[in-house]
Design a protein around this motif. Structure first.
Motif, PDB file in Angstrom:
ATOM      1  N   SER A   1      14.232  35.489  18.364  1.00  0.00           N
ATOM      2  CA  SER A   1      13.479  35.955  17.331  1.00  0.00           C
ATOM      3  C   SER A   1      13.512  36.893  16.524  1.00  0.00           C
ATOM      4  CB  SER A   1      12.556  36.377  18.216  1.00  0.00           C
ATOM      5  OG  SER A   1      10.912  37.017  17.428  1.00  0.00           O
TER       6      SER A   1
ATOM      7  N   ARG B   1       9.192  26.811   8.803  1.00  0.00           N
ATOM      8  CA  ARG B   1       7.998  27.360   9.144  1.00  0.00           C
ATOM      9  C   ARG B   1       6.714  27.758   7.963  1.00  0.00           C
ATOM     10  NH1 ARG B   1       5.367  32.299  13.436  1.00  0.00           N
ATOM     11  NH2 ARG B   1       6.019  33.426  11.795  1.00  0.00           N
TER      12      ARG B   1
ATOM     13  N   ARG C   1       5.266  27.386  15.904  1.00  0.00           N
ATOM     14  CA  ARG C   1       5.994  26.579  15.797  1.00  0.00           C
ATOM     15  C   ARG C   1       6.920  28.123  15.239  1.00  0.00           C
ATOM     16  NH1 ARG C   1       3.214  25.700  10.241  1.00  0.00           N
ATOM     17  NH2 ARG C   1       2.534  28.058   9.822  1.00  0.00           N
ATOM     18  N   GLY C   2       8.424  27.617  14.329  1.00  0.00           N
ATOM     19  CA  GLY C   2       9.221  27.853  14.373  1.00  0.00           C
ATOM     20  C   GLY C   2      10.212  27.490  12.881  1.00  0.00           C
TER      21      GLY C   2
ATOM     22  N   LEU D   1       8.355  30.970  23.639  1.00  0.00           N
ATOM     23  CA  LEU D   1       8.694  29.351  23.728  1.00  0.00           C
ATOM     24  C   LEU D   1       7.233  28.710  24.559  1.00  0.00           C
ATOM     25  CD1 LEU D   1      12.425  29.096  24.499  1.00  0.00           C
ATOM     26  CD2 LEU D   1      11.734  28.326  22.071  1.00  0.00           C
TER      27      LEU D   1
ATOM     28  N   CYS E   1      17.892  29.428  20.631  1.00  0.00           N
ATOM     29  CA  CYS E   1      16.291  30.595  19.871  1.00  0.00           C
ATOM     30  C   CYS E   1      16.380  31.670  20.128  1.00  0.00           C
ATOM     31  CB  CYS E   1      14.888  29.937  20.571  1.00  0.00           C
ATOM     32  SG  CYS E   1      14.978  27.793  19.835  1.00  0.00           S
TER      33      CYS E   1
ATOM     34  N   ALA F   1      14.918  28.492  16.297  1.00  0.00           N
ATOM     35  CA  ALA F   1      15.904  27.527  16.366  1.00  0.00           C
ATOM     36  C   ALA F   1      16.834  26.972  16.018  1.00  0.00           C
ATOM     37  CB  ALA F   1      14.418  26.693  17.210  1.00  0.00           C
TER      38      ALA F   1
ATOM     39  N   LEU G   1       7.144  25.222  21.071  1.00  0.00           N
ATOM     40  CA  LEU G   1       7.117  26.321  20.222  1.00  0.00           C
ATOM     41  C   LEU G   1       5.957  26.684  19.992  1.00  0.00           C
ATOM     42  CD1 LEU G   1      10.653  25.368  17.872  1.00  0.00           C
ATOM     43  CD2 LEU G   1       9.964  27.025  18.552  1.00  0.00           C
TER      44      LEU G   1
ATOM     45  N   THR H   1      17.207  31.032  26.649  1.00  0.00           N
ATOM     46  CA  THR H   1      16.984  30.305  24.652  1.00  0.00           C
ATOM     47  C   THR H   1      17.713  30.116  24.195  1.00  0.00           C
ATOM     48  OG1 THR H   1      17.343  33.155  25.171  1.00  0.00           O
ATOM     49  CG2 THR H   1      14.437  32.308  25.015  1.00  0.00           C
TER      50      THR H   1
ATOM     51  N   PRO I   1       9.968  32.959  14.709  1.00  0.00           N
ATOM     52  CA  PRO I   1      10.730  32.200  15.924  1.00  0.00           C
ATOM     53  C   PRO I   1      11.312  31.446  15.098  1.00  0.00           C
ATOM     54  CG  PRO I   1       8.125  31.420  15.068  1.00  0.00           C
ATOM     55  CD  PRO I   1       8.613  33.059  14.718  1.00  0.00           C
TER      56      PRO I   1
END
Ligand SMILES: N[C@H](CCC[C@H](N)C(=O)O)C(=O)O
Length: 271
Positions: free
Chosen positions: A151, A206, A185-186, A128, A149, A157, A182, A134, A155
């Motif tokens: 990993s 993503r 990105r995510g 993040l 969120c 969410a 992000l 998170t 990543p």
């Protein structure tokens, strides 16, 4: 250059699988995007490349259809592992990826289970853009807010919603995927809890957009739902591709993901 490939999928999350264990392949971003083009190439959600590994049975590399490389791809890992499990006649293999060490097992019903390792739960792990809890991240869009969120080597969410069918995911997915919170990105998961052992999940991925299933996304959704006390350690995740991924978080925190794999066809690329 003629390059043989295998087209595979895991509950509709589809892959072009290349075997570069004997002959290393160095494909540029343009080649990856060409192969992934659903009109001019073969088309895939991810390109999955098998490579030789000095310290495991297999190294697997993943690229999204936009050309970006990913640290994890649960369904792609299951597909690649199924090939090596069949080839070796073994029921367990060790796998390395750029995000860490995994393992895969062939189950008696022919499905493949991958140990995706433990989730990474810190804000820097996701990552993040700044320090925050998170479990409650202030991402929002039409119909969703308050993401969880983590990993899984990539990543994620996850939003928990009352009615998945009320969301316009293609409309809100791109903005959330690229939200400044992000920085890498995510993958954006939208989950509807059905019971303490079942949920529905749709993922805007993503670098690939809306997919019919997302293995690491299913792992992330169950991890986040457990952190919020919404589900038990073993949860079936029903995906748009038709069927369930079964996710189980072990006492040691490792997340196991089981599900079917299939080969659609084989062919030869002319690169
Ligand atoms: N789009 C993901 C990679 C593929 C994830 C998904 N296909 C899976 O099965 O985990 C990313 O960029 O992190």
């Amino acid at each position: 250059m003629k390059v043989p490939f295998r087209k595979m999928h895991g509950l509709g999350n589809d892959f072009v699988v290349l075997d570069a264990r004997a002959t290393p392949l160095r494909l540029g971003e343009d080649a990856v995007r060409f192969i992934g083009d659903r009109h001019k190439g073969v088309g895939f959600d991810q390109l999955v490349t098998l490579e030789a590994a000095p310290d495991a049975d297999l190294f697997i590399r993943f690229h999204n259809s936009d050309g970006s490389e990913a640290g994890a791809c649960g369904n792609g890992t299951r597909c690649a592992a199924s090939l090596v499990l069949a080839e070796t006649g073994r029921s367990h293999i060790a796998i390395r990826t750029i995000a860490g060490q995994l393992a895969a097992d062939l189950l008696p019903d022919g499905s493949v289970r991958v140990d995706m390792g433990p989730p990474r739960l810190g804000w820097r792990d996701v990552p993040l853009a700044r320090e925050m809890d998170t479990l409650h991240v202030p991402l929002s869009a039409e119909g969703v807010s308050d993401a969880a969120c983590c990993s899984m080597g990539n990543p994620h969410a996850t939003f928990f919603v009352e009615d998945l069918d009320a969301l316009d995911i293609p409309a809100i997915g791109p903005g959330l995927e690229n939200d400044p919170l992000l920085p890498e990105r995510g993958n954006i998961g939208f989950a509807q809890i059905l019971s303490r052992s079942q949920m529905r999940l749709v993922v805007w991925e993503r670098g690939a957009g809306l997919t019919l299933a997302c293995g690491s996304g299913a792992c992330a959704a169950v991890v986040s739902a457990r952190r919020r006390g919404l589900v038990d350690a073993r949860c079936a995740v029903t995906v748009p591709g038709g069927g369930d991924l079964v996710i189980e978080q072990r006492e040691d925190g490792h997340v196991l993901m089981s599900g079917p794999v299939a080969t659609s066809f084989t062919g030869e690329l002319d690169l």
